[in-house]
Design a protein around this motif. Sequence first.
Motif, short mmCIF file in Angstrom:
data_model
loop_
_atom_site.label_atom_id
_atom_site.label_comp_id
_atom_site.label_asym_id
_atom_site.label_seq_id
_atom_site.Cartn_x
_atom_site.Cartn_y
_atom_site.Cartn_z
N GLY A 276 0.77 -1.14 0.02
CA GLY A 276 0.09 -0.07 -0.02
C GLY A 276 0.73 1.45 0.03
O GLY A 276 0.09 2.46 0.21
N PHE A 277 2.16 1.15 -0.04
CA PHE A 277 2.96 2.52 -0.36
C PHE A 277 2.84 3.03 -1.45
O PHE A 277 2.83 2.34 -2.69
CB PHE A 277 4.59 2.18 0.25
N GLN A 278 2.50 4.39 -1.68
CA GLN A 278 2.69 4.97 -2.79
C GLN A 278 4.20 5.92 -3.29
O GLN A 278 4.41 6.71 -2.22
CB GLN A 278 1.52 5.77 -2.91
N ARG A 279 4.39 6.09 -4.19
CA ARG A 279 5.70 6.92 -4.47
C ARG A 279 5.09 8.38 -4.34
O ARG A 279 4.03 8.80 -5.15
CB ARG A 279 6.22 6.62 -5.79
N VAL A 280 5.60 9.13 -3.69
CA VAL A 280 5.17 10.61 -3.62
C VAL A 280 6.29 11.75 -3.81
O VAL A 280 6.13 12.82 -3.89
CB VAL A 280 4.83 11.07 -2.06
N GLY A 281 7.64 11.17 -4.16
CA GLY A 281 8.87 12.20 -4.34
C GLY A 281 10.11 11.37 -4.84
O GLY A 281 10.03 10.19 -4.54
N ALA A 282 11.15 12.14 -4.97
CA ALA A 282 12.47 11.54 -5.12
C ALA A 282 13.37 12.71 -4.88
O ALA A 282 13.00 13.93 -4.92
CB ALA A 282 12.61 11.04 -6.50
N TYR A 283 14.71 12.41 -4.34
CA TYR A 283 15.60 13.28 -4.16
C TYR A 283 17.02 12.63 -4.92
O TYR A 283 17.15 11.57 -4.73
CB TYR A 283 15.47 13.85 -2.75
N THR A 284 17.89 13.71 -4.94
CA THR A 284 19.26 13.37 -5.48
C THR A 284 20.16 13.56 -4.46
O THR A 284 20.23 14.51 -3.84
CB THR A 284 19.44 13.73 -6.86
N MET A 285 21.14 12.48 -4.26
CA MET A 285 22.06 12.65 -3.10
C MET A 285 23.54 13.07 -3.90
O MET A 285 23.86 12.31 -4.88
CB MET A 285 22.48 11.30 -2.43
N TYR A 286 23.92 14.11 -3.60
CA TYR A 286 25.23 14.81 -4.45
C TYR A 286 26.31 14.65 -3.34
O TYR A 286 26.28 14.70 -2.09
CB TYR A 286 25.03 15.93 -4.69
N GLY A 287 27.45 14.05 -3.98
CA GLY A 287 28.73 14.21 -3.01
C GLY A 287 29.87 14.18 -4.11
O GLY A 287 29.86 14.57 -5.33
N LYS A 288 31.08 13.80 -3.59
CA LYS A 288 32.43 13.82 -4.16
C LYS A 288 33.45 12.76 -3.75
O LYS A 288 33.49 12.75 -2.33
CB LYS A 288 33.12 15.03 -4.06
N TRP A 289 33.81 12.02 -4.31
CA TRP A 289 35.04 11.08 -4.10
C TRP A 289 36.21 11.83 -3.76
O TRP A 289 36.75 12.68 -4.29
CB TRP A 289 35.44 10.01 -5.24
N ILE A 290 36.84 11.61 -2.42
CA ILE A 290 38.11 12.50 -2.03
C ILE A 290 39.15 11.59 -1.90
O ILE A 290 40.15 12.00 -1.48
CB ILE A 290 37.83 13.44 -0.77
N ALA A 291 39.14 10.30 -2.28
CA ALA A 291 40.01 9.23 -2.03
C ALA A 291 39.95 8.10 -2.87
O ALA A 291 38.94 7.76 -3.42
CB ALA A 291 40.14 8.77 -0.50
#
Length: 291
Positions: A276-291
């Motif tokens: 019964g879960f419904q998709r209500v949105g999305a987001y993007t995780m941003y980052g950077k490799w440092i090693a």
Amino acid sequence: RARNSIRHTVGQVLNALGAAPQEAVAVSPLTASDVSTLRLSWESHFTQPELVGHLEAHPTLACRVPGANEYCIGDLWQERADIGIILEVAGERHRASLVERLVEAFRAGSARMVLLSQDEEQRALRFYQSRGWSAMQEVLVYRRSQSPIPPVQSRLAMVTLTPTRLPDLMSLESASFPWLWRFGAPYLQETAIAPNRRLLLGYEGSRLVGYIVIALHGNFGHLDRLAVDPVLQGNSYGAELLARALHEMAARGASTMGLSTQKENYRSQSLYERFGFQRVGAYTMYGKWIA
């Protein structure tokens, strides 16, 4: 909603300016004794006492521009030393110097990656993108209103986390999730005793099959974690654990329930939608490799 709208508008303005040249400046550590001299913005993650506690716990993960109300605060992602997160930056003029100093602190602490908080993404994503930061993961957000919850099967014995069970949990954690999404042992131990959370392990005999973590915020319940041993997937253990989590949240007064999952995790999405879960949105995780 009004506050989020203001944040969004401010973020648009700051992002429009994000690629502007930055002035280099000497940066020094931000210490607990400095907090009383700061003017924390209304949108800060911290109150002054909370910031003092944070800096005492993580004395190397914050810096400031001396003589100015400009600073940068970081944290460990899920209590993991190998992933850092930039929580907030105050001051646009010297953002580059502040961020560079904090990234060096993460690198010195053996971090491999640094992520951005969602607030930092909204405020200055263009700035970060112009310096090599990029999308790391797209996350889908689901919600479920209070509706009939399927009955729980009883194959698994649900128990709480103890020191003797921690090795089982960490082995399952490593096998069940990609590197970015693994929780550290300190985070799981803290979660197990947090007053608004509940961590339950599901055993069949002496074998740990899976586990759940739920969090309660008033009448909103959030499924923070659901994991099943990959070797045992396909045997409806995920459905059993999900039903258990929903019953636990409902018993504690949750009328609305939510969760999030990786965009590529199609197996989990199918399970959640069956319940019964419904998709209500999305987001993007941003980052950077440092090693």
